[in-house]
Design a protein around this motif. Sequence first.
Motif, PDB file in Angstrom:
ATOM      1  N   PRO A   1       0.829  -1.209   0.000  1.00 53.42           N
ATOM      2  CA  PRO A   1       0.000   0.000   0.000  1.00 53.42           C
ATOM      3  C   PRO A   1       0.864   1.259   0.000  1.00 53.42           C
ATOM      4  O   PRO A   1       1.963   1.272   0.543  1.00 53.42           O
ATOM      5  CB  PRO A   1      -0.801  -0.116   1.300  1.00 53.42           C
ATOM      6  N   LEU A   2       0.352   2.292  -0.625  1.00 50.89           N
ATOM      7  CA  LEU A   2       1.030   3.590  -0.748  1.00 50.89           C
ATOM      8  C   LEU A   2       2.328   3.528  -1.554  1.00 50.89           C
ATOM      9  O   LEU A   2       3.154   4.430  -1.462  1.00 50.89           O
ATOM     10  CB  LEU A   2       1.287   4.216   0.630  1.00 50.89           C
ATOM     11  N   GLU A   3       2.494   2.468  -2.321  1.00 54.87           N
ATOM     12  CA  GLU A   3       3.723   2.352  -3.112  1.00 54.87           C
ATOM     13  C   GLU A   3       3.870   3.516  -4.092  1.00 54.87           C
ATOM     14  O   GLU A   3       4.956   4.061  -4.250  1.00 54.87           O
ATOM     15  CB  GLU A   3       3.775   1.028  -3.867  1.00 54.87           C
ATOM     16  N   GLN A   4       2.771   3.912  -4.713  1.00 47.32           N
ATOM     17  CA  GLN A   4       2.831   4.981  -5.712  1.00 47.32           C
ATOM     18  C   GLN A   4       3.349   6.290  -5.108  1.00 47.32           C
ATOM     19  O   GLN A   4       4.322   6.842  -5.610  1.00 47.32           O
ATOM     20  CB  GLN A   4       1.450   5.169  -6.360  1.00 47.32           C
ATOM     21  N   PRO A   5       2.757   6.812  -4.031  1.00 47.36           N
ATOM     22  CA  PRO A   5       3.299   8.059  -3.472  1.00 47.36           C
ATOM     23  C   PRO A   5       4.700   7.882  -2.882  1.00 47.36           C
ATOM     24  O   PRO A   5       5.539   8.780  -2.987  1.00 47.36           O
ATOM     25  CB  PRO A   5       2.287   8.479  -2.401  1.00 47.36           C
ATOM     26  N   LEU A   6       4.958   6.736  -2.257  1.00 46.21           N
ATOM     27  CA  LEU A   6       6.292   6.502  -1.676  1.00 46.21           C
ATOM     28  C   LEU A   6       7.360   6.415  -2.761  1.00 46.21           C
ATOM     29  O   LEU A   6       8.509   6.799  -2.523  1.00 46.21           O
ATOM     30  CB  LEU A   6       6.299   5.233  -0.822  1.00 46.21           C
TER      31      LEU A   6
ATOM     32  N   TRP B   1      23.679   9.678   3.639  1.00 41.45           N
ATOM     33  CA  TRP B   1      25.000   9.066   3.694  1.00 41.45           C
ATOM     34  C   TRP B   1      25.612   8.904   2.306  1.00 41.45           C
ATOM     35  O   TRP B   1      26.158   7.856   1.964  1.00 41.45           O
ATOM     36  CB  TRP B   1      24.916   7.745   4.444  1.00 41.45           C
ATOM     37  N   GLY B   2      25.481   9.938   1.486  1.00 32.90           N
ATOM     38  CA  GLY B   2      26.069   9.921   0.159  1.00 32.90           C
ATOM     39  C   GLY B   2      25.294   9.121  -0.873  1.00 32.90           C
ATOM     40  O   GLY B   2      25.756   8.925  -1.991  1.00 32.90           O
ATOM     41  N   LYS B   3      24.113   8.631  -0.490  1.00 32.72           N
ATOM     42  CA  LYS B   3      23.271   7.859  -1.403  1.00 32.72           C
ATOM     43  C   LYS B   3      21.896   8.508  -1.464  1.00 32.72           C
ATOM     44  O   LYS B   3      21.519   9.279  -0.590  1.00 32.72           O
ATOM     45  CB  LYS B   3      23.087   6.427  -0.897  1.00 32.72           C
ATOM     46  N   THR B   4      21.158   8.140  -2.489  1.00 28.23           N
ATOM     47  CA  THR B   4      19.753   8.520  -2.553  1.00 28.23           C
ATOM     48  C   THR B   4      18.942   7.275  -2.233  1.00 28.23           C
ATOM     49  O   THR B   4      19.032   6.271  -2.943  1.00 28.23           O
ATOM     50  CB  THR B   4      19.390   9.072  -3.947  1.00 28.23           C
ATOM     51  N   ILE B   5      18.193   7.354  -1.153  1.00 25.25           N
ATOM     52  CA  ILE B   5      17.384   6.218  -0.716  1.00 25.25           C
ATOM     53  C   ILE B   5      15.988   6.387  -1.312  1.00 25.25           C
ATOM     54  O   ILE B   5      15.360   7.429  -1.166  1.00 25.25           O
ATOM     55  CB  ILE B   5      17.299   6.164   0.828  1.00 25.25           C
ATOM     56  N   SER B   6      15.518   5.338  -1.979  1.00 25.06           N
ATOM     57  CA  SER B   6      14.207   5.393  -2.633  1.00 25.06           C
ATOM     58  C   SER B   6      13.637   3.986  -2.747  1.00 25.06           C
ATOM     59  O   SER B   6      14.329   2.996  -2.504  1.00 25.06           O
ATOM     60  CB  SER B   6      14.341   6.010  -4.027  1.00 25.06           C
ATOM     61  N   VAL B   7      12.366   3.921  -3.137  1.00 19.97           N
ATOM     62  CA  VAL B   7      11.739   2.620  -3.395  1.00 19.97           C
ATOM     63  C   VAL B   7      12.467   1.941  -4.550  1.00 19.97           C
ATOM     64  O   VAL B   7      12.753   0.738  -4.499  1.00 19.97           O
ATOM     65  CB  VAL B   7      10.231   2.786  -3.719  1.00 19.97           C
ATOM     66  N   GLU B   8      12.808   2.716  -5.562  1.00 17.74           N
ATOM     67  CA  GLU B   8      13.506   2.154  -6.728  1.00 17.74           C
ATOM     68  C   GLU B   8      14.868   1.582  -6.328  1.00 17.74           C
ATOM     69  O   GLU B   8      15.253   0.508  -6.769  1.00 17.74           O
ATOM     70  CB  GLU B   8      13.682   3.239  -7.793  1.00 17.74           C
ATOM     71  N   GLU B   9      15.585   2.295  -5.480  1.00 16.78           N
ATOM     72  CA  GLU B   9      16.943   1.883  -5.099  1.00 16.78           C
ATOM     73  C   GLU B   9      16.922   0.715  -4.104  1.00 16.78           C
ATOM     74  O   GLU B   9      17.731  -0.189  -4.200  1.00 16.78           O
ATOM     75  CB  GLU B   9      17.678   3.096  -4.491  1.00 16.78           C
ATOM     76  N   ARG B  10      15.999   0.731  -3.159  1.00 19.29           N
ATOM     77  CA  ARG B  10      15.988  -0.257  -2.080  1.00 19.29           C
ATOM     78  C   ARG B  10      14.944  -1.347  -2.236  1.00 19.29           C
ATOM     79  O   ARG B  10      15.070  -2.407  -1.652  1.00 19.29           O
ATOM     80  CB  ARG B  10      15.706   0.446  -0.736  1.00 19.29           C
ATOM     81  N   GLY B  11      13.859  -1.023  -2.903  1.00 20.03           N
ATOM     82  CA  GLY B  11      12.691  -1.901  -2.901  1.00 20.03           C
ATOM     83  C   GLY B  11      11.700  -1.380  -1.868  1.00 20.03           C
ATOM     84  O   GLY B  11      12.082  -0.712  -0.901  1.00 20.03           O
ATOM     85  N   TYR B  12      10.445  -1.685  -2.071  1.00 19.57           N
ATOM     86  CA  TYR B  12       9.372  -1.122  -1.245  1.00 19.57           C
ATOM     87  C   TYR B  12       9.559  -1.382   0.252  1.00 19.57           C
ATOM     88  O   TYR B  12       9.560  -0.454   1.051  1.00 19.57           O
ATOM     89  CB  TYR B  12       8.022  -1.682  -1.730  1.00 19.57           C
ATOM     90  N   TYR B  13       9.700  -2.630   0.643  1.00 17.67           N
ATOM     91  CA  TYR B  13       9.732  -2.970   2.074  1.00 17.67           C
ATOM     92  C   TYR B  13      10.988  -2.442   2.761  1.00 17.67           C
ATOM     93  O   TYR B  13      10.933  -1.999   3.907  1.00 17.67           O
ATOM     94  CB  TYR B  13       9.571  -4.481   2.280  1.00 17.67           C
ATOM     95  N   TYR B  14      12.091  -2.456   2.074  1.00 15.52           N
ATOM     96  CA  TYR B  14      13.326  -1.928   2.662  1.00 15.52           C
ATOM     97  C   TYR B  14      13.263  -0.399   2.789  1.00 15.52           C
ATOM     98  O   TYR B  14      13.816   0.168   3.723  1.00 15.52           O
ATOM     99  CB  TYR B  14      14.550  -2.377   1.856  1.00 15.52           C
TER     100      TYR B  14
END
Length: 163
Positions: A42-47, A55-68
Amino acid sequence: MKKLVVVLLLIGIIAGLFISSSQTYEQQTIVPKLQQLLPGQPLEQPLSKLQIPYWGKTISVEERGYYYFVEFLARKSAHFFTFGALAAVFFWLLPKIRFRFFIAAFMTFLAASADEFHQSLTGGRTATWQDVALDMSGALVFLIIVQLFVSFRSNSRKSRTMG
């Protein structure tokens, strides 16, 4: 009695931090629980529109996966709220002196730094100044709210005794 409750709260927060910092990521991960609690993501689209520099990275659903990514948000929220609560507890335990806001903030900074150092001694964990900054942002927000509450309450009492 109120002081005892606040002292017990302080002990509980510090014990929780110590235990948490002693655990490896594998012991601490909530991803399996999130997979059970949030089937269908749920809420995957807005997230998926969020990208958080960290820490020098961009954290996102695309980069980590939804649950992470949801776990990342939960863990960083826990930093913010835990150290905010810790700062408020320090504030309430200090005597009503002029610089208690700053003393509580400094004590929280020391606790946040000690927590990160302790975490660095745990296998598979990394200490970061970004977490200390996040901890302190929670601390300062909570301290401002507490200070506003104390000021409002004090002004309210003054106006009742004058009126």
